[in-house]
Design a protein around this motif. Structure first.
Motif, PDB file in Angstrom:
ATOM      1  N   THR A  62       0.839  -1.258   0.028  1.00 48.44           N
ATOM      2  CA  THR A  62      -0.053   0.345   0.049  1.00 48.44           C
ATOM      3  C   THR A  62       1.095   1.408  -0.096  1.00 48.44           C
ATOM      4  OG1 THR A  62      -1.681   0.731   1.117  1.00 48.44           O
ATOM      5  CG2 THR A  62      -0.063   0.165   2.582  1.00 48.44           C
ATOM      6  N   SER A  63      -0.305   1.865  -0.151  1.00 43.79           N
ATOM      7  CA  SER A  63       0.595   3.554  -0.100  1.00 43.79           C
ATOM      8  C   SER A  63       0.583   4.087   0.768  1.00 43.79           C
ATOM      9  CB  SER A  63       1.271   4.079  -1.576  1.00 43.79           C
ATOM     10  OG  SER A  63       0.075   4.153  -2.538  1.00 43.79           O
ATOM     11  N   ASP A  64      -0.637   4.001   1.448  1.00 41.56           N
ATOM     12  CA  ASP A  64      -1.420   4.808   1.976  1.00 41.56           C
ATOM     13  C   ASP A  64      -1.298   4.270   3.730  1.00 41.56           C
ATOM     14  OD1 ASP A  64      -3.601   5.951   3.979  1.00 41.56           O
ATOM     15  OD2 ASP A  64      -4.849   4.827   4.007  1.00 41.56           O
ATOM     16  N   PHE A  65      -0.435   5.368   4.224  1.00 42.77           N
ATOM     17  CA  PHE A  65       0.186   5.110   5.933  1.00 42.77           C
ATOM     18  C   PHE A  65      -0.334   5.945   7.131  1.00 42.77           C
ATOM     19  CE2 PHE A  65       3.523   4.511   2.223  1.00 42.77           C
ATOM     20  CZ  PHE A  65       4.075   2.810   2.623  1.00 42.77           C
ATOM     21  N   SER A  66      -1.524   5.566   6.835  1.00 40.57           N
ATOM     22  CA  SER A  66      -2.603   6.253   7.429  1.00 40.57           C
ATOM     23  C   SER A  66      -3.437   5.716   8.647  1.00 40.57           C
ATOM     24  CB  SER A  66      -3.359   7.788   6.424  1.00 40.57           C
ATOM     25  OG  SER A  66      -4.295   6.546   6.620  1.00 40.57           O
ATOM     26  N   GLY A  67      -3.035   4.811   8.299  1.00 40.28           N
ATOM     27  CA  GLY A  67      -3.839   3.745   9.953  1.00 40.28           C
ATOM     28  C   GLY A  67      -2.607   3.375  10.536  1.00 40.28           C
ATOM     29  N   MET A  68      -0.902   4.055  10.070  1.00 40.60           N
ATOM     30  CA  MET A  68      -0.275   2.877  10.969  1.00 40.60           C
ATOM     31  C   MET A  68       0.328   3.923  11.760  1.00 40.60           C
ATOM     32  SD  MET A  68       3.243   2.102   8.493  1.00 40.60           S
ATOM     33  CE  MET A  68       4.482   3.195   9.044  1.00 40.60           C
ATOM     34  N   HIS A  69       0.952   2.718  12.882  1.00 46.16           N
ATOM     35  CA  HIS A  69       1.603   3.224  14.147  1.00 46.16           C
ATOM     36  C   HIS A  69       3.148   3.171  14.059  1.00 46.16           C
ATOM     37  CE1 HIS A  69       1.023   4.446  18.103  1.00 46.16           C
ATOM     38  NE2 HIS A  69       2.157   5.334  18.041  1.00 46.16           N
ATOM     39  N   LEU A  70       3.840   4.020  13.832  1.00 43.18           N
ATOM     40  CA  LEU A  70       5.448   3.802  13.886  1.00 43.18           C
ATOM     41  C   LEU A  70       6.303   4.175  14.951  1.00 43.18           C
ATOM     42  CD1 LEU A  70       7.918   3.393  12.414  1.00 43.18           C
ATOM     43  CD2 LEU A  70       7.453   5.909  11.468  1.00 43.18           C
ATOM     44  N   GLY A  71       6.509   3.032  15.849  1.00 45.26           N
ATOM     45  CA  GLY A  71       7.434   3.508  17.014  1.00 45.26           C
ATOM     46  C   GLY A  71       8.330   3.268  16.308  1.00 45.26           C
ATOM     47  N   ILE A  72       9.572   4.499  17.091  1.00 45.61           N
ATOM     48  CA  ILE A  72      10.560   4.895  17.100  1.00 45.61           C
ATOM     49  C   ILE A  72      11.640   4.845  17.839  1.00 45.61           C
ATOM     50  CG2 ILE A  72      12.633   6.041  15.512  1.00 45.61           C
ATOM     51  CD1 ILE A  72      10.365   7.340  14.300  1.00 45.61           C
ATOM     52  N   ILE A  73      12.805   4.104  18.141  1.00 48.28           N
ATOM     53  CA  ILE A  73      13.136   3.893  19.635  1.00 48.28           C
ATOM     54  C   ILE A  73      14.738   3.848  19.595  1.00 48.28           C
ATOM     55  CG2 ILE A  73      13.704   2.138  21.926  1.00 48.28           C
ATOM     56  CD1 ILE A  73      11.607   0.550  20.152  1.00 48.28           C
ATOM     57  N   GLY A  74      14.897   4.536  20.907  1.00 54.93           N
ATOM     58  CA  GLY A  74      16.352   4.774  21.108  1.00 54.93           C
ATOM     59  C   GLY A  74      17.190   6.288  20.658  1.00 54.93           C
ATOM     60  N   ASP A  75      18.065   6.389  20.299  1.00 51.18           N
ATOM     61  CA  ASP A  75      19.220   7.994  20.333  1.00 51.18           C
ATOM     62  C   ASP A  75      18.556   9.025  19.842  1.00 51.18           C
ATOM     63  OD1 ASP A  75      20.535   9.637  20.834  1.00 51.18           O
ATOM     64  OD2 ASP A  75      21.888   8.949  20.435  1.00 51.18           O
ATOM     65  N   ILE A  76      17.399   9.257  20.046  1.00 53.25           N
ATOM     66  CA  ILE A  76      16.234  10.370  18.908  1.00 53.25           C
ATOM     67  C   ILE A  76      16.899  12.162  18.643  1.00 53.25           C
ATOM     68  CG2 ILE A  76      13.965  11.128  18.887  1.00 53.25           C
ATOM     69  CD1 ILE A  76      13.729   8.474  18.854  1.00 53.25           C
ATOM     70  N   LEU A  77      17.546  12.263  20.050  1.00 50.42           N
ATOM     71  CA  LEU A  77      18.191  13.616  19.922  1.00 50.42           C
ATOM     72  C   LEU A  77      19.305  13.502  18.989  1.00 50.42           C
ATOM     73  CD1 LEU A  77      18.876  16.277  22.148  1.00 50.42           C
ATOM     74  CD2 LEU A  77      20.546  14.517  22.976  1.00 50.42           C
ATOM     75  N   HIS A  78      20.347  12.215  18.591  1.00 51.98           N
ATOM     76  CA  HIS A  78      21.178  12.827  17.799  1.00 51.98           C
ATOM     77  C   HIS A  78      21.054  12.022  16.025  1.00 51.98           C
ATOM     78  CE1 HIS A  78      23.039  12.714  21.581  1.00 51.98           C
ATOM     79  NE2 HIS A  78      23.494  13.941  21.430  1.00 51.98           N
ATOM     80  N   SER A  79      19.138  11.562  15.853  1.00 52.94           N
ATOM     81  CA  SER A  79      19.160  11.180  14.994  1.00 52.94           C
ATOM     82  C   SER A  79      18.810  11.421  14.186  1.00 52.94           C
ATOM     83  CB  SER A  79      18.083   9.719  15.525  1.00 52.94           C
ATOM     84  OG  SER A  79      17.743   9.469  13.861  1.00 52.94           O
ATOM     85  N   ARG A  80      19.835  11.954  12.428  1.00 47.09           N
ATOM     86  CA  ARG A  80      19.181  12.751  11.839  1.00 47.09           C
ATOM     87  C   ARG A  80      17.613  11.877  10.739  1.00 47.09           C
ATOM     88  NH1 ARG A  80      25.194  12.658   9.640  1.00 47.09           N
ATOM     89  NH2 ARG A  80      25.219  10.041   9.908  1.00 47.09           N
ATOM     90  N   VAL A  81      18.348   9.836  10.717  1.00 42.70           N
ATOM     91  CA  VAL A  81      17.449   9.288  10.259  1.00 42.70           C
ATOM     92  C   VAL A  81      15.704   9.685  11.018  1.00 42.70           C
ATOM     93  CG1 VAL A  81      16.577   6.856  10.524  1.00 42.70           C
ATOM     94  CG2 VAL A  81      19.353   7.688   9.988  1.00 42.70           C
ATOM     95  N   THR A  82      16.012   9.886  12.215  1.00 40.12           N
ATOM     96  CA  THR A  82      14.620  10.045  13.028  1.00 40.12           C
ATOM     97  C   THR A  82      13.781  11.561  12.199  1.00 40.12           C
ATOM     98  OG1 THR A  82      14.974   9.045  15.114  1.00 40.12           O
ATOM     99  CG2 THR A  82      13.256  10.157  15.128  1.00 40.12           C
TER     100      THR A  82
END
Ligand code: NCD
Length: 318
Positions: free
Chosen positions: A161-181
Protein backbone atom coordinates in the motif's frame (compact mmCIF):
# COMPACT_ATOMS: atom_id res chain seq x y z
CA UNK A 1 11.59 19.14 -4.93
CA UNK A 2 12.30 22.83 -4.83
CA UNK A 3 15.40 24.83 -5.66
CA UNK A 4 17.39 26.02 -2.62
CA UNK A 5 16.53 29.46 -1.29
CA UNK A 6 19.83 31.11 -2.25
CA UNK A 7 20.52 29.75 -5.69
CA UNK A 8 23.89 31.05 -6.81
CA UNK A 9 22.77 31.21 -10.43
CA UNK A 10 19.61 30.82 -12.45
CA UNK A 11 21.00 27.55 -13.82
CA UNK A 12 21.16 25.99 -10.34
CA UNK A 13 19.74 22.49 -10.43
CA UNK A 14 17.08 20.95 -8.23
CA UNK A 15 18.47 19.60 -4.98
CA UNK A 16 17.27 17.24 -2.28
CA UNK A 17 18.39 18.64 1.04
CA UNK A 18 15.52 17.72 3.35
CA UNK A 19 12.29 15.74 3.33
CA UNK A 20 10.70 19.17 3.82
CA UNK A 21 11.74 20.02 0.23
CA UNK A 22 9.23 17.43 -0.96
CA UNK A 23 5.49 17.72 -1.35
CA UNK A 24 3.61 14.48 -0.82
CA UNK A 25 3.04 13.89 -4.54
CA UNK A 26 6.75 14.53 -5.24
CA UNK A 27 7.70 11.92 -2.64
CA UNK A 28 5.22 9.51 -4.21
CA UNK A 29 6.64 10.19 -7.68
CA UNK A 30 10.19 9.45 -6.47
CA UNK A 31 9.02 6.24 -4.80
CA UNK A 32 7.12 5.18 -7.90
CA UNK A 33 10.24 5.71 -10.02
CA UNK A 34 12.35 3.87 -7.42
CA UNK A 35 9.98 0.91 -7.56
CA UNK A 36 10.46 0.74 -11.33
CA UNK A 37 14.23 0.73 -10.75
CA UNK A 38 13.79 -2.14 -8.23
CA UNK A 39 12.32 -4.20 -11.05
CA UNK A 40 15.35 -3.36 -13.22
CA UNK A 41 17.78 -4.30 -10.43
CA UNK A 42 16.09 -7.70 -10.17
CA UNK A 43 17.06 -8.48 -13.77
CA UNK A 44 20.54 -9.95 -14.28
CA UNK A 45 23.29 -7.66 -15.65
CA UNK A 46 21.16 -4.53 -15.78
CA UNK A 47 22.70 -1.23 -16.57
CA UNK A 48 20.57 1.68 -17.72
CA UNK A 49 21.83 4.67 -19.68
CA UNK A 50 19.64 7.53 -18.47
CA UNK A 51 22.57 9.41 -16.88
CA UNK A 52 25.06 8.84 -19.71
CA UNK A 53 27.21 11.97 -19.99
CA UNK A 54 26.33 13.13 -16.45
CA UNK A 55 28.72 13.04 -13.53
CA UNK A 56 28.23 12.78 -9.78
CA UNK A 57 30.68 13.40 -6.95
CA UNK A 58 30.34 11.65 -3.59
CA UNK A 59 31.67 13.99 -0.91
CA UNK A 60 31.63 12.10 2.38
CA UNK A 61 33.22 14.04 5.22
CA UNK A 62 31.96 11.43 7.70
CA UNK A 63 32.17 7.63 7.75
CA UNK A 64 29.66 5.64 5.74
CA UNK A 65 29.26 2.14 4.36
CA UNK A 66 25.74 1.74 3.01
CA UNK A 67 24.94 5.27 1.95
CA UNK A 68 28.16 5.98 0.07
CA UNK A 69 28.35 2.64 -1.70
CA UNK A 70 24.69 2.75 -2.66
CA UNK A 71 24.98 6.27 -4.11
CA UNK A 72 28.03 5.04 -6.03
CA UNK A 73 26.27 1.95 -7.33
CA UNK A 74 23.12 3.94 -8.14
CA UNK A 75 25.09 6.38 -10.30
CA UNK A 76 26.91 3.55 -12.05
CA UNK A 77 23.70 1.61 -12.69
CA UNK A 78 22.45 4.66 -14.60
CA UNK A 79 25.78 5.04 -16.51
CA UNK A 80 26.82 8.30 -14.81
CA UNK A 81 30.52 8.96 -14.26
CA UNK A 82 30.86 8.59 -10.49
CA UNK A 83 33.80 10.08 -8.61
CA UNK A 84 34.54 9.70 -4.90
CA UNK A 85 36.07 12.49 -2.88
CA UNK A 86 37.30 11.41 0.53
CA UNK A 87 38.50 13.93 3.09
CA UNK A 88 41.40 11.74 4.16
CA UNK A 89 43.18 12.22 0.82
CA UNK A 90 41.78 15.58 -0.34
CA UNK A 91 43.19 19.10 -0.06
CA UNK A 92 40.84 19.70 2.90
CA UNK A 93 43.59 17.88 4.81
CA UNK A 94 46.07 20.52 3.60
CA UNK A 95 43.91 23.29 5.03
CA UNK A 96 41.77 24.13 1.99
CA UNK A 97 38.36 25.48 2.97
CA UNK A 98 35.27 23.49 2.04
CA UNK A 99 34.08 26.49 0.03
CA UNK A 100 37.25 26.47 -2.10
CA UNK A 101 36.93 22.70 -2.58
CA UNK A 102 33.31 23.09 -3.68
CA UNK A 103 34.13 25.90 -6.10
CA UNK A 104 36.95 23.78 -7.52
CA UNK A 105 34.80 20.73 -8.16
CA UNK A 106 32.00 22.94 -9.50
CA UNK A 107 34.39 24.24 -12.17
CA UNK A 108 34.89 20.62 -13.24
CA UNK A 109 31.22 20.49 -14.17
CA UNK A 110 29.76 17.82 -11.91
CA UNK A 111 25.99 17.56 -12.24
CA UNK A 112 25.41 16.49 -8.63
CA UNK A 113 27.34 16.65 -5.38
CA UNK A 114 26.27 14.09 -2.81
CA UNK A 115 27.24 15.39 0.60
CA UNK A 116 27.55 13.82 4.03
CA UNK A 117 28.91 16.06 6.76
CA UNK A 118 29.04 16.00 10.54
CA UNK A 119 27.69 19.57 10.77
CA UNK A 120 23.95 20.13 10.51
CA UNK A 121 23.21 22.53 7.67
CA UNK A 122 26.41 22.00 5.65
CA UNK A 123 24.55 20.84 2.48
CA UNK A 124 22.66 24.19 2.50
CA UNK A 125 25.97 26.07 2.73
CA UNK A 126 27.37 24.00 -0.12
CA UNK A 127 24.28 24.71 -2.20
CA UNK A 128 25.19 28.41 -1.97
CA UNK A 129 28.61 27.73 -3.50
CA UNK A 130 27.68 25.61 -6.50
CA UNK A 131 25.22 25.38 -9.35
CA UNK A 132 25.37 21.57 -9.26
CA UNK A 133 22.49 19.70 -7.66
CA UNK A 134 23.20 18.92 -4.01
CA UNK A 135 21.88 15.76 -2.38
CA UNK A 136 22.03 15.54 1.40
CA UNK A 137 23.37 12.12 2.39
CA UNK A 138 23.18 12.96 6.10
CA UNK A 139 24.08 16.22 7.91
CA UNK A 140 24.85 16.06 11.63
CA UNK A 141 21.73 15.19 13.60
CA UNK A 142 19.53 17.02 11.14
CA UNK A 143 18.31 15.24 7.96
CA UNK A 144 18.88 12.06 5.94
CA UNK A 145 16.17 12.25 3.29
CA UNK A 146 17.12 9.28 1.11
CA UNK A 147 17.10 7.00 4.17
CA UNK A 148 13.50 7.93 5.00
CA UNK A 149 12.47 7.48 1.36
CA UNK A 150 14.01 4.00 1.15
CA UNK A 151 12.30 3.08 4.41
CA UNK A 152 8.96 4.17 3.01
CA UNK A 153 9.62 2.24 -0.20
CA UNK A 154 10.35 -0.87 1.88
CA UNK A 155 7.03 -0.50 3.71
CA UNK A 156 5.14 0.16 0.47
CA UNK A 157 6.41 -3.19 -0.78
CA UNK A 158 5.88 -5.05 2.47
CA UNK A 159 2.37 -3.74 3.14
CA UNK A 160 1.41 -3.49 -0.56
CA UNK A 161 0.00 0.00 0.00
CA UNK A 162 1.03 3.62 -0.31
CA UNK A 163 -1.53 4.65 2.31
CA UNK A 164 0.21 4.94 5.66
CA UNK A 165 -2.50 6.91 7.41
CA UNK A 166 -3.72 4.11 9.67
CA UNK A 167 -0.26 2.90 10.63
CA UNK A 168 1.54 3.37 13.95
CA UNK A 169 5.33 3.75 13.74
CA UNK A 170 7.39 3.45 16.93
CA UNK A 171 10.94 4.86 16.81
CA UNK A 172 13.10 3.65 19.70
CA UNK A 173 16.51 4.86 20.82
CA UNK A 174 18.76 7.88 20.48
CA UNK A 175 16.21 10.30 19.06
CA UNK A 176 18.21 13.36 20.14
CA UNK A 177 21.16 12.73 17.80
CA UNK A 178 19.34 10.98 14.97
CA UNK A 179 18.98 12.55 11.54
CA UNK A 180 17.21 9.38 10.40
CA UNK A 181 14.48 10.02 12.99
CA UNK A 182 13.97 13.62 11.89
CA UNK A 183 13.59 12.62 8.23
CA UNK A 184 11.32 9.68 9.12
CA UNK A 185 9.10 11.90 11.26
CA UNK A 186 8.85 14.54 8.50
CA UNK A 187 8.00 11.96 5.83
CA UNK A 188 5.61 9.69 7.72
CA UNK A 189 3.69 12.49 9.46
CA UNK A 190 3.23 14.06 5.99
CA UNK A 191 1.50 10.77 5.04
CA UNK A 192 -0.70 10.83 8.15
CA UNK A 193 1.09 8.06 10.09
CA UNK A 194 0.90 8.04 13.90
CA UNK A 195 4.45 8.24 15.20
CA UNK A 196 5.64 7.63 18.76
CA UNK A 197 9.26 8.14 19.78
CA UNK A 198 10.48 6.06 22.71
CA UNK A 199 13.59 7.08 24.65
CA UNK A 200 14.88 8.14 28.04
CA UNK A 201 14.52 11.91 28.58
CA UNK A 202 18.29 12.39 28.09
CA UNK A 203 18.03 11.06 24.51
CA UNK A 204 15.16 13.32 23.46
CA UNK A 205 15.32 16.94 22.25
CA UNK A 206 14.15 19.43 24.89
CA UNK A 207 11.51 21.01 22.67
CA UNK A 208 9.51 18.62 20.51
CA UNK A 209 6.37 20.76 20.28
CA UNK A 210 6.62 21.05 16.47
CA UNK A 211 7.32 17.33 15.84
CA UNK A 212 3.67 16.13 15.82
CA UNK A 213 4.61 12.84 17.51
CA UNK A 214 3.75 11.15 20.79
CA UNK A 215 6.57 10.65 23.28
CA UNK A 216 7.05 7.66 25.59
CA UNK A 217 9.80 6.80 28.04
CA UNK A 218 8.84 3.21 28.83
CA UNK A 219 8.97 0.80 25.88
CA UNK A 220 7.02 -1.97 27.58
CA UNK A 221 4.04 0.34 28.09
CA UNK A 222 3.71 1.16 24.36
CA UNK A 223 5.32 -1.80 22.54
CA UNK A 224 2.05 -3.43 21.60
CA UNK A 225 0.67 -0.28 19.96
CA UNK A 226 3.07 -0.41 17.03
CA UNK A 227 2.79 -1.84 13.51
CA UNK A 228 6.39 -0.94 12.66
CA UNK A 229 9.25 -0.70 15.15
CA UNK A 230 12.29 1.30 14.03
CA UNK A 231 15.40 1.11 16.20
CA UNK A 232 17.93 3.94 16.38
CA UNK A 233 21.52 3.27 17.38
CA UNK A 234 23.04 5.25 20.27
CA UNK A 235 25.03 7.72 18.12
CA UNK A 236 28.21 7.66 20.22
CA UNK A 237 30.11 9.83 17.72
CA UNK A 238 27.65 12.68 18.30
CA UNK A 239 27.40 12.31 22.08
CA UNK A 240 29.66 14.73 23.90
CA UNK A 241 28.35 14.17 27.42
CA UNK A 242 27.52 11.08 29.42
CA UNK A 243 23.91 10.80 28.29
CA UNK A 244 23.95 7.05 28.61
CA UNK A 245 25.73 6.36 31.89
CA UNK A 246 24.25 2.91 32.24
CA UNK A 247 24.33 0.93 28.99
CA UNK A 248 23.05 -2.13 30.85
CA UNK A 249 20.00 -0.17 31.92
CA UNK A 250 19.44 1.05 28.35
CA UNK A 251 19.54 -2.55 27.14
CA UNK A 252 17.12 -3.67 29.84
CA UNK A 253 14.65 -0.89 29.07
CA UNK A 254 14.91 -0.39 25.30
CA UNK A 255 16.56 -3.34 23.55
CA UNK A 256 14.34 -5.61 21.45
CA UNK A 257 14.97 -8.93 23.18
CA UNK A 258 13.30 -12.31 22.73
CA UNK A 259 10.62 -11.62 25.35
CA UNK A 260 9.61 -8.38 23.61
CA UNK A 261 9.65 -10.06 20.18
CA UNK A 262 7.23 -12.69 21.50
CA UNK A 263 4.80 -10.02 22.65
CA UNK A 264 4.46 -8.52 19.15
CA UNK A 265 1.54 -9.24 16.87
CA UNK A 266 2.51 -11.43 13.90
CA UNK A 267 2.12 -8.53 11.43
CA UNK A 268 4.62 -6.25 13.19
CA UNK A 269 7.94 -5.63 11.43
CA UNK A 270 11.27 -4.28 12.64
CA UNK A 271 13.47 -1.81 10.76
CA UNK A 272 16.88 -0.24 11.24
CA UNK A 273 19.02 2.02 9.04
CA UNK A 274 22.24 0.27 10.07
CA UNK A 275 24.90 0.04 11.28
CA UNK A 276 23.20 -2.20 13.85
CA UNK A 277 24.69 -2.57 17.33
CA UNK A 278 23.73 -6.15 18.13
CA UNK A 279 23.00 -6.82 21.76
CA UNK A 280 22.20 -3.14 22.35
CA UNK A 281 19.46 -2.23 19.87
CA UNK A 282 18.24 -5.80 19.54
CA UNK A 283 19.26 -9.34 20.40
CA UNK A 284 20.94 -11.51 17.74
CA UNK A 285 17.87 -13.67 17.21
CA UNK A 286 15.71 -10.57 16.67
CA UNK A 287 18.24 -9.13 14.23
CA UNK A 288 18.28 -12.37 12.27
CA UNK A 289 14.50 -12.85 12.38
CA UNK A 290 12.67 -12.57 9.04
CA UNK A 291 10.53 -9.80 10.54
CA UNK A 292 13.60 -7.58 10.45
CA UNK A 293 13.47 -5.74 7.10
CA UNK A 294 17.06 -4.38 7.23
CA UNK A 295 18.31 -6.29 4.20
CA UNK A 296 15.35 -5.14 2.13
CA UNK A 297 16.03 -1.57 3.24
CA UNK A 298 19.62 -1.82 2.00
CA UNK A 299 18.55 -3.21 -1.36
CA UNK A 300 15.92 -0.50 -1.77
CA UNK A 301 18.57 2.10 -0.96
CA UNK A 302 20.15 1.62 -4.37
CA UNK A 303 16.83 2.04 -6.21
CA UNK A 304 15.81 5.15 -4.23
CA UNK A 305 19.18 6.76 -4.89
CA UNK A 306 18.83 5.91 -8.59
CA UNK A 307 15.47 7.72 -8.57
CA UNK A 308 16.90 10.75 -6.76
CA UNK A 309 19.98 10.99 -8.99
CA UNK A 310 17.95 10.58 -12.17
CA UNK A 311 15.63 13.36 -11.01
CA UNK A 312 18.18 15.92 -9.81
CA UNK A 313 20.58 15.30 -12.72
CA UNK A 314 17.67 15.56 -15.17
CA UNK A 315 18.41 12.19 -16.70
CA UNK A 316 16.61 10.81 -19.71
CA UNK A 317 13.10 9.61 -19.10
CA UNK A 318 12.84 6.06 -17.90
C1 NCD B 1 22.44 6.26 9.54
C2 NCD B 1 23.20 7.56 9.52
O1 NCD B 1 24.34 7.63 9.05
O2 NCD B 1 22.62 8.53 9.97
N1 NCD B 1 23.01 5.20 8.83
C3 NCD B 1 22.96 5.12 7.48
O3 NCD B 1 22.90 6.09 6.75
N2 NCD B 1 22.92 3.87 6.97
C4 NCD B 1 22.09 5.87 10.91
C5 NCD B 1 23.22 5.58 11.85
O4 NCD B 1 24.38 5.88 11.60
O5 NCD B 1 22.91 5.03 12.92
Amino acid sequence: MSPAVHDPSPQAKQSLLSIRDLARDEANALLHLAQRFVAELDKPHTKLTTLRGKSTLNMFFENSTRTRTSFELAGKMLSADVVNFTTSNSSVKKGESIRDSIETVTMMGFDALIVRHQSSGMPWQIKNWTNAAVVNAGDGAHQHPTQALLDMLTLRQHLATSDFSGMHLGIIGDILHSRVTRSLVDLFTMFGTNVTVVAPPTLLPRDMSHWHVAVAHHLDEVLQNFDVIYTIRPQQERVHEALLPYMDEYITRYSLNTARLERLDPHVVIMDAGPLIRGVQMADNVADNPRNLMNKQVRNGVAVRMAVLNTVCQGEDF
